[in-house]
Motif scaffolding. Sequence first.
Motif, PDB file in Angstrom:
ATOM      1  N   ILE A 129       0.831  -1.199   0.000  1.00 58.23           N
ATOM      2  CA  ILE A 129       0.000   0.000   0.000  1.00 58.23           C
ATOM      3  C   ILE A 129       0.862   1.245   0.000  1.00 58.23           C
ATOM      4  O   ILE A 129       2.075   1.181   0.254  1.00 58.23           O
ATOM      5  CB  ILE A 129      -0.979   0.031   1.202  1.00 58.23           C
ATOM      6  N   HIS A 130       0.191   2.363  -0.268  1.00 53.55           N
ATOM      7  CA  HIS A 130       0.803   3.687  -0.180  1.00 53.55           C
ATOM      8  C   HIS A 130      -0.247   4.575   0.482  1.00 53.55           C
ATOM      9  O   HIS A 130      -1.355   4.712  -0.051  1.00 53.55           O
ATOM     10  CB  HIS A 130       1.151   4.240  -1.569  1.00 53.55           C
ATOM     11  N   THR A 131       0.058   5.147   1.631  1.00 55.26           N
ATOM     12  CA  THR A 131      -0.886   6.045   2.302  1.00 55.26           C
ATOM     13  C   THR A 131      -0.669   7.448   1.743  1.00 55.26           C
ATOM     14  O   THR A 131       0.439   7.981   1.811  1.00 55.26           O
ATOM     15  CB  THR A 131      -0.701   6.022   3.829  1.00 55.26           C
ATOM     16  N   LEU A 151      -7.549   1.843  -3.202  1.00 51.54           N
ATOM     17  CA  LEU A 151      -8.151   0.635  -2.654  1.00 51.54           C
ATOM     18  C   LEU A 151      -9.248   0.942  -1.639  1.00 51.54           C
ATOM     19  O   LEU A 151     -10.278   0.273  -1.612  1.00 51.54           O
ATOM     20  CB  LEU A 151      -7.084  -0.227  -1.961  1.00 51.54           C
ATOM     21  N   ARG A 152      -8.984   1.947  -0.788  1.00 54.92           N
ATOM     22  CA  ARG A 152      -9.903   2.236   0.312  1.00 54.92           C
ATOM     23  C   ARG A 152      -9.448   3.512   1.013  1.00 54.92           C
ATOM     24  O   ARG A 152      -8.358   4.005   0.752  1.00 54.92           O
ATOM     25  CB  ARG A 152      -9.942   1.073   1.303  1.00 54.92           C
ATOM     26  N   MET A 153     -10.272   3.994   1.901  1.00 58.08           N
ATOM     27  CA  MET A 153      -9.888   5.089   2.792  1.00 58.08           C
ATOM     28  C   MET A 153      -9.355   4.460   4.082  1.00 58.08           C
ATOM     29  O   MET A 153      -9.740   3.345   4.440  1.00 58.08           O
ATOM     30  CB  MET A 153     -11.065   6.008   3.080  1.00 58.08           C
ATOM     31  N   GLN A 161      -2.707  10.176  13.574  1.00 51.08           N
ATOM     32  CA  GLN A 161      -4.048  10.272  13.005  1.00 51.08           C
ATOM     33  C   GLN A 161      -4.357  11.716  12.637  1.00 51.08           C
ATOM     34  O   GLN A 161      -3.855  12.647  13.212  1.00 51.08           O
ATOM     35  CB  GLN A 161      -5.102   9.706  13.965  1.00 51.08           C
ATOM     36  N   GLY A 162      -5.158  11.847  11.654  1.00 52.16           N
ATOM     37  CA  GLY A 162      -5.580  13.147  11.137  1.00 52.16           C
ATOM     38  C   GLY A 162      -6.753  12.864  10.242  1.00 52.16           C
ATOM     39  O   GLY A 162      -7.479  11.895  10.441  1.00 52.16           O
ATOM     40  N   PRO A 163      -6.910  13.678   9.210  1.00 50.26           N
ATOM     41  CA  PRO A 163      -7.989  13.391   8.265  1.00 50.26           C
ATOM     42  C   PRO A 163      -7.787  12.003   7.646  1.00 50.26           C
ATOM     43  O   PRO A 163      -6.649  11.537   7.527  1.00 50.26           O
ATOM     44  CB  PRO A 163      -7.843  14.475   7.195  1.00 50.26           C
ATOM     45  N   PRO A 164      -8.855  11.344   7.242  1.00 49.99           N
ATOM     46  CA  PRO A 164      -8.697  10.047   6.577  1.00 49.99           C
ATOM     47  C   PRO A 164      -7.775  10.178   5.358  1.00 49.99           C
ATOM     48  O   PRO A 164      -7.738  11.210   4.692  1.00 49.99           O
ATOM     49  CB  PRO A 164     -10.120   9.685   6.149  1.00 49.99           C
ATOM     50  N   LEU A 165      -7.028   9.131   5.116  1.00 49.78           N
ATOM     51  CA  LEU A 165      -6.087   9.074   4.003  1.00 49.78           C
ATOM     52  C   LEU A 165      -6.589   8.109   2.941  1.00 49.78           C
ATOM     53  O   LEU A 165      -7.323   7.177   3.237  1.00 49.78           O
ATOM     54  CB  LEU A 165      -4.727   8.565   4.482  1.00 49.78           C
ATOM     55  N   GLN A 166      -6.143   8.327   1.741  1.00 52.57           N
ATOM     56  CA  GLN A 166      -6.404   7.360   0.689  1.00 52.57           C
ATOM     57  C   GLN A 166      -5.348   6.260   0.778  1.00 52.57           C
ATOM     58  O   GLN A 166      -4.159   6.538   0.951  1.00 52.57           O
ATOM     59  CB  GLN A 166      -6.355   8.021  -0.684  1.00 52.57           C
ATOM     60  N   ILE A 167      -5.799   5.032   0.688  1.00 46.22           N
ATOM     61  CA  ILE A 167      -4.902   3.883   0.681  1.00 46.22           C
ATOM     62  C   ILE A 167      -4.861   3.364  -0.756  1.00 46.22           C
ATOM     63  O   ILE A 167      -5.834   2.815  -1.256  1.00 46.22           O
ATOM     64  CB  ILE A 167      -5.384   2.761   1.631  1.00 46.22           C
ATOM     65  N   TRP A 168      -3.750   3.596  -1.402  1.00 44.81           N
ATOM     66  CA  TRP A 168      -3.510   3.114  -2.757  1.00 44.81           C
ATOM     67  C   TRP A 168      -2.699   1.830  -2.660  1.00 44.81           C
ATOM     68  O   TRP A 168      -2.035   1.578  -1.651  1.00 44.81           O
ATOM     69  CB  TRP A 168      -2.722   4.151  -3.550  1.00 44.81           C
ATOM     70  N   GLY A 169      -2.711   1.016  -3.687  1.00 42.81           N
ATOM     71  CA  GLY A 169      -1.868  -0.166  -3.673  1.00 42.81           C
ATOM     72  C   GLY A 169      -2.265  -1.194  -4.686  1.00 42.81           C
ATOM     73  O   GLY A 169      -3.064  -0.934  -5.594  1.00 42.81           O
ATOM     74  N   GLN A 170      -1.683  -2.378  -4.492  1.00 48.08           N
ATOM     75  CA  GLN A 170      -1.952  -3.500  -5.379  1.00 48.08           C
ATOM     76  C   GLN A 170      -1.479  -4.785  -4.719  1.00 48.08           C
ATOM     77  O   GLN A 170      -0.684  -4.761  -3.783  1.00 48.08           O
ATOM     78  CB  GLN A 170      -1.279  -3.296  -6.728  1.00 48.08           C
ATOM     79  N   SER A 171      -1.965  -5.891  -5.238  1.00 47.43           N
ATOM     80  CA  SER A 171      -1.583  -7.200  -4.710  1.00 47.43           C
ATOM     81  C   SER A 171      -0.225  -7.611  -5.279  1.00 47.43           C
ATOM     82  O   SER A 171       0.250  -7.062  -6.281  1.00 47.43           O
ATOM     83  CB  SER A 171      -2.631  -8.248  -5.093  1.00 47.43           C
ATOM     84  N   ARG A 172       0.353  -8.598  -4.646  1.00 43.36           N
ATOM     85  CA  ARG A 172       1.598  -9.190  -5.147  1.00 43.36           C
ATOM     86  C   ARG A 172       1.397  -9.683  -6.582  1.00 43.36           C
ATOM     87  O   ARG A 172       2.240  -9.440  -7.454  1.00 43.36           O
ATOM     88  CB  ARG A 172       2.015 -10.342  -4.237  1.00 43.36           C
TER      89      ARG A 172
END
Length: 180
Positions: A129-131, A151-153, A161-172
Amino acid sequence: MSIFDLRIETERLILRPPQPQDLEPYLAFCADEETMRSLGGVQPPSVAWRSFCSLAGAWQLFGYSMFSVIEKASGAWVGRMGPWQPLGWPGPEVGWSIRRASWGQGYAPEAAVAAIDWAFATQDWQEVIHTIAEDNEKSKAVARKLGSQLLRMGQLPPPYQGPPLQIWGQSRAQWQQRPR
C-alpha cells in the motif's frame, strides 16, 4: 550479508539502509515546510533525529525499513523510500519522500519500483500500500505510475491520526503481472 551491506541500484539511484552521514540531509529534509506538508509538518531537529533513528533501528530489529535514496551522479542524499509497517499501520507500505530540490526528476517512481521488487522478494507481503493525503496529487501520480489504484480510505494510528487518508496499492500478483 549484513543489512548494512544491502545496496540496490537503479539506473540513477542507490537505495541502502540509513547511515550516519545521512542524518544532516535528513534533518534539512524534515525542516522543509513544503516537503513536509503531506508528512505531518516540519519536525524540529530533536524529533527528526528520533524519526531517523527509528528508521535505522527498524532495519536492525525487523530487517526492513525505509531506504536512504542516494543520487549516483552526485552522491547526494535525495530522500527516503521503502517498505515499512509501523505498529497499527493500515498495511504493509512502500512509501516515498523526496527532497524538494530533487522533485520532478522521476526519482520517486524509479526508487519505488526497486523498493517494491525488494519487498515482495524478501517479505511475505500479499499486497503493498501507499498512504496518500487526499490533496497530494504528486504522490497519486507516482502511485499510478506504479500501477497502483485507490483501494480504500484509511486512518493512521495515534499520534499520526488526522484526516482520513487514501490507501492506494496493489496485490503481489498484480505487481508481478504489470508490464515491465
